[in-house]
Design a protein around this motif. Sequence first.
Motif, short mmCIF file in Angstrom:
data_model
loop_
_atom_site.label_atom_id
_atom_site.label_comp_id
_atom_site.label_asym_id
_atom_site.label_seq_id
_atom_site.Cartn_x
_atom_site.Cartn_y
_atom_site.Cartn_z
N LYS A 25 0.82 -1.20 0.00
CA LYS A 25 0.00 0.00 0.00
C LYS A 25 0.87 1.28 0.00
N TYR A 26 2.05 1.19 0.60
CA TYR A 26 2.87 2.39 0.80
C TYR A 26 3.88 2.63 -0.31
N ILE A 291 -4.05 -5.30 9.41
CA ILE A 291 -5.44 -5.72 9.41
C ILE A 291 -6.16 -4.82 8.41
N GLU A 292 -7.10 -5.40 7.71
CA GLU A 292 -7.90 -4.64 6.75
C GLU A 292 -8.82 -3.68 7.51
N THR A 299 -3.59 -2.30 7.43
CA THR A 299 -2.90 -1.33 8.28
C THR A 299 -2.21 -2.04 9.44
N GLY A 300 -0.93 -1.75 9.63
CA GLY A 300 -0.19 -2.30 10.76
C GLY A 300 -0.58 -1.53 12.02
N LEU A 301 -1.12 -2.24 13.03
CA LEU A 301 -1.69 -1.53 14.19
C LEU A 301 -0.77 -1.44 15.39
N THR A 356 0.62 1.75 16.69
CA THR A 356 1.37 2.55 15.73
C THR A 356 0.77 3.96 15.64
N ASP A 357 -0.50 4.08 15.99
CA ASP A 357 -1.14 5.39 15.98
C ASP A 357 -2.10 5.44 17.16
N VAL A 358 -1.73 6.24 18.17
CA VAL A 358 -2.47 6.22 19.43
C VAL A 358 -3.90 6.76 19.26
N SER A 359 -4.13 7.53 18.19
CA SER A 359 -5.49 8.06 18.01
C SER A 359 -6.46 6.98 17.50
N ARG A 360 -5.92 5.82 17.09
CA ARG A 360 -6.82 4.70 16.75
C ARG A 360 -7.20 4.00 18.05
#
Length: 700
Positions: A25-26, A291-292, A299-301, A356-360
């Motif tokens: 994706k990247y 995960i999709e 997305t790597g979580l 990887t992203d605390v806002s998730r």
Amino acid sequence: MKKQKIKYNTLVIVESPSKARTINKYLGSDYIISSSVGHIIDLPKSRLAIDIENNFKPEYITIRGKAKILNSLKKLASETLNVLLATDPDREGEAISWHLSNALAQKNSNIKRIEFNEITEAAVKEAIKHPRNINMDLVNAQQARRILDRIVGYYISPILWKKIKKGLSAGRVQSVALKVICEREKEIEAFIPEEYWSLDAELAYHTRKLLASLNEYKGQKIKLSNRAELDEVLDHLKDKVFTVSDVKKQERKRRPSSPYITSKLQQDAANRLGYTSQKTMIVAQQLYEGIEITEEGPTGLITYMRTDSTRVSETAITSVRNYIASEFGAEYLPEFPNQYQNRKGAQDAHEAIRPTDVSRTPESLKADLTREQYKLYELIWSKFVSSQMTPEISEMTSVVVRAGECVFRISGSRVLFNGFTAADRSDRTEKHPVPDLKSGDQLNLVEFKPEQHFTTPPPRFNDASLVKFLEESGIGRPSTYAPTITTLNKRYYIVRSGKQLVPTTLGKIVNDIMIKHFSSLLSIDFTVKMEEKLDLIEESKSDTLNMLREFYDPFKTEVDKAEINIEEMKNILDEETDLVCENCGKKMIKKLGKYGFFLACSGFPECRNSKPIPLGICPKCGTGNIIKRSSKKGRGSFFACSNYPSCDFFTRDNPSESPCPKCGSILLVKRLKGRGENHYCVKEGCGYQIDLLDEKMTRS
Ligand SMILES: [Zn+2]
Ligand SMILES: [Zn+2]
Ligand SMILES: [Zn+2]
């Protein structure tokens, strides 16, 4: 090199297809991503494949079934300008990359390694800017481990085959784990439960009810061993007045704990979610690899899940601090970021396990994750956010109540400020509110609540406590905790009873032989030193060859000695019994099968009669044998008397492998829901019983 038509600019190779999907994706159309699907090259299974004489040179082969993948990777490598090896950031990943780079060297001369700790756009793009050569220290450390474990397994397994049965095997770390599990079981078997009593008094202050526990009697710490001693105290308490004599209040600050490292994640997931270590690692890997996610794609979580470092990157600290300030408020944000110490010898190159992203937030992902993924992500997310928050502040109250010559205690707690537990609710201090009491206040007795108890033996290991033990004693590494437990289970050396890890008869026999012949290999001290030496290789501070030589000679001497002594133990398992075969009249022999002992006819192979071992004499009729039966409607198995229908003895509880220590009769095991097991004697009037409770949930 033959000139090939160049189709792509860069080939990126990872070890798993789902990781390939996320990375894809990247990266733009200049890149083609492919996966090796794990190791491609390894030692063959059928022989030692280590040339001891030739400096322990390993003889690698392409793993069976992997030639096709390797060939397609070779073809791709010949069609691209560059190859980037992007396997996981640890020694296992480095070794896969090294094998790949050797295998592809003929097809491409621009092979480099890249490394990232999380599969995010920023991390992947940053990594691509910094390709490097293979780190041979990491490869050597992995190889040394592989060679060492291969030598141990290869030489010890045949000894177990000759002494016990074909197909058994031993392993360096695994045999130490089996040893501690068996030692604990011996302690439990030798444990004699002792009776004791506790005495609580339910007291009333106006309309509020309070529970006070008896603490002292006649100026001494209380220990009530039996009913008579309890009755003496109850007698003394008749008509006594309960008066508050002291009230102490204390403020307690509790700091958050560090973000997760592998061992702590496995422990909390076992304690709080009931996951085995293996399940935790499988689910964590899914979260790491991608995960999709709706509208975002794969997305790597979380960051890489095999780590023993609590370090957190600057960017992640900044974003979690912003998140805390905006979502929880300024009083939840410490002035400076919280710092955490690593265990001695931890590999600081890694980071802790964090989102990887605390806002998730877990809530925002709920629709996209499976239940298992959601629960594990929630654990990781809460632990990370809370680790950068302010302490929880509570007020602890301790009230002393006197009645005659008895001293009772009431303890209470009240949270003044929830601090980090606002993000990690599972870690909150429990509330025990106590009304505002002062010295001299009188309390009315509602009723006494005496309770009989029996002391319990040390708890059996479970996934959480075994991982804790391996980590704290310095034996385990982030990549080995889960496989160690899985292997013991797969070989039927241990079984699971609820959460408890129980050694089987086979496991105990293997352990006895290992202790007898390979005591130094099984010493914790030796294993710790070995692990430290392997770590030193990784830091380029030690040499593989020296380490292997130092290990090999004394080990081989032990093996040779064990082989000479091998006759002593022969036939320990094929034990003749007094039971007679009903088909041919020959004696039956007790034999060890894959799932425990069974009876086989000594007339084998002419007579192929075999059956389960009778578990003991029926306690009801005294003549029949207890045997295992399967219910006709497939509702599992039960145990009944062989004299059925003239004797109707029946139980669904499993017999224990060891007999009643008091009378020698059968012990049955009843599962206590969520708490452990109760072992009780089947014989009427014996009364022996013991509780094997689960290890209590421990705060990490
Ligand atoms: Zn027979
Ligand atoms: Zn019977
Ligand atoms: Zn008994």
